[in-house]
Design an enzyme around this catalytic site. Structure first.
Site, PDB file in Angstrom:
ATOM      1  N   HIS A 110      22.568  27.335  -5.300  1.00 55.94           N
ATOM      2  CA  HIS A 110      21.896  27.584  -4.022  1.00 55.94           C
ATOM      3  C   HIS A 110      20.861  28.694  -4.223  1.00 55.94           C
ATOM      4  O   HIS A 110      21.171  29.723  -4.842  1.00 55.94           O
ATOM      5  CB  HIS A 110      22.913  27.985  -2.951  1.00 55.94           C
ATOM      6  CG  HIS A 110      22.272  28.175  -1.616  1.00 55.94           C
ATOM      7  ND1 HIS A 110      21.891  27.103  -0.820  1.00 55.94           N
ATOM      8  CD2 HIS A 110      21.881  29.293  -0.956  1.00 55.94           C
ATOM      9  CE1 HIS A 110      21.314  27.570   0.275  1.00 55.94           C
ATOM     10  NE2 HIS A 110      21.291  28.882   0.217  1.00 55.94           N
ATOM     11  N   ASP A 151      28.117  25.644   1.602  1.00 58.94           N
ATOM     12  CA  ASP A 151      27.844  26.871   0.820  1.00 58.94           C
ATOM     13  C   ASP A 151      28.937  27.933   0.997  1.00 58.94           C
ATOM     14  O   ASP A 151      28.663  29.138   0.914  1.00 58.94           O
ATOM     15  CB  ASP A 151      26.471  27.478   1.202  1.00 58.94           C
ATOM     16  CG  ASP A 151      25.325  26.509   0.998  1.00 58.94           C
ATOM     17  OD1 ASP A 151      25.383  25.708   0.056  1.00 58.94           O
ATOM     18  OD2 ASP A 151      24.362  26.554   1.793  1.00 58.94           O
TER      19      ASP A 151
HETATM   20  C1  GAR Z   1      16.581  24.294  -6.382  1.00 54.33           C
HETATM   21  O1  GAR Z   1      15.829  25.407  -5.994  1.00 54.33           O
HETATM   22  C2  GAR Z   1      17.990  24.408  -5.822  1.00 54.33           C
HETATM   23  O2  GAR Z   1      18.451  25.727  -5.777  1.00 54.33           O
HETATM   24  C3  GAR Z   1      17.793  23.840  -4.431  1.00 54.33           C
HETATM   25  O3  GAR Z   1      16.942  22.740  -4.627  1.00 54.33           O
HETATM   26  C4  GAR Z   1      16.055  23.015  -5.723  1.00 54.33           C
HETATM   27  C5  GAR Z   1      16.072  21.825  -6.667  1.00 54.33           C
HETATM   28  O4  GAR Z   1      15.155  21.963  -7.715  1.00 54.33           O
HETATM   29  N1  GAR Z   1      19.048  23.465  -3.855  1.00 54.33           N
HETATM   30  C6  GAR Z   1      19.365  23.712  -2.575  1.00 54.33           C
HETATM   31  O5  GAR Z   1      18.607  24.214  -1.779  1.00 54.33           O
HETATM   32  C7  GAR Z   1      20.794  23.306  -2.171  1.00 54.33           C
HETATM   33  N2  GAR Z   1      21.149  23.903  -0.923  1.00 54.33           N
HETATM   34  P1  GAR Z   1      15.235  21.071  -9.047  1.00 54.33           P
HETATM   35  O6  GAR Z   1      15.357  19.608  -8.603  1.00 54.33           O
HETATM   36  O7  GAR Z   1      13.925  21.336  -9.717  1.00 54.33           O
HETATM   37  O8  GAR Z   1      16.405  21.530  -9.852  1.00 54.33           O
END
Ligand code: GAR
Length: 213
Positions: A110, A151
């Site tokens: 997160h 979360d």
């Molecule tokens: C990341 O920043 C992750 O922390 C967030 O989505 C993004 C995915 O990036 N997740 C959340 O917000 C979950 N609540 P990625 O596909 O490049 O790994």
């Protein structure tokens, strides 16, 4: 060997960080058995294919109800006989049946220091928008086990990142990924794969430190 399923929805930079650290040997005892996306256009699926990792899409659009989708997603994960489910930018709400099937065996990254800026509605850029709106000076990322809240599960690792004057949500998101997410997500997997952590009374403890006591 810890067999993991990595669940994704988008670009897959956290998936890439896991793949890279396994290839470098900084994450040991771990094999990515499958990458599963709810979105067939997720670039994360391409990243998996480039590394000869099975890549599949299970989309809610292909099922009549959410229940059917949830069951199929669980069935797909179970068919790969994995030990750990890794949510790496997975924007699907994880159903109760999955949490029950994998107690303390699902982890999530997160993009904030939980309990700040987390819970329903806080995901991706929205988290950074909220942090900038509040004017916080330090933010970061958290890896935690998934329970049946949003979360709320036991925290495994956190890393703080400075907010800089003039940051936009996009600039801050990139810094949080680079300085925190891409480090603590692979590290958490390595800790689990090597039996270094346990959950006691709803909190993560480091097994070596327990032995020291
Ligand atoms: C990341 O920043 C992750 O922390 C967030 O989505 C993004 C995915 O990036 N997740 C959340 O917000 C979950 N609540 P990625 O596909 O490049 O790994």
């Amino acid at each position: 060997m810890l067999k993991i399923a990595v669940l994704v929805s988008g670009g897959g930079t956290n998936l890439q960080a896991i793949i890279d650290e396994i290839e470098k040997g900084t994450v040991t005892n771990t094999e990515i058995a499958v990458v599963i996306s709810n979105n067939k256009n997720a670039y994360a699926l391409e990243r998996a294919k480039q590394h000869n990792i099975p890549a599949v899409c299970v989309s809610p659009k292909d099922y009549g109800t959410r229940e059917e989708f949830n069951k199929e997603l669980l069935k797909k994960i179970q068919s790969f006989d994995v030990d750990l489910v890794v949510l790496a930018g997975c924007l699907v709400v994880i159903p109760k049946i999955m949490v029950e099937a994998y107690p303390n065996r699902i982890i999530n990254i997160h993009p904030s220091l939980i309990p700040s800026f987390c819970g329903t509605g806080y995901y991706g850029l929205k988290v950074h928008e909220a942090a900038l709106e509040r004017g916080v000076k330090v933010t970061g990322a958290t890896v935690h086990f998934v329970d049946d809240g949003t979360d709320t599960g036991p925290i495994i690792l956190q890393k703080a990142v400075d907010v800089k004057q003039g940051d936009t949500p996009e600039i801050l998101q990139q810094r949080v990924m680079k300085e925190a997410e891409w480090k603590i997500m692979p590290k958490a997997i390595d800790l689990i794969a090597n039996g270094k952590i346990a959950v006691q009374d709803g909190k993560v403890v480091f097994v070596d430190k327990l032995e020291d006591c």
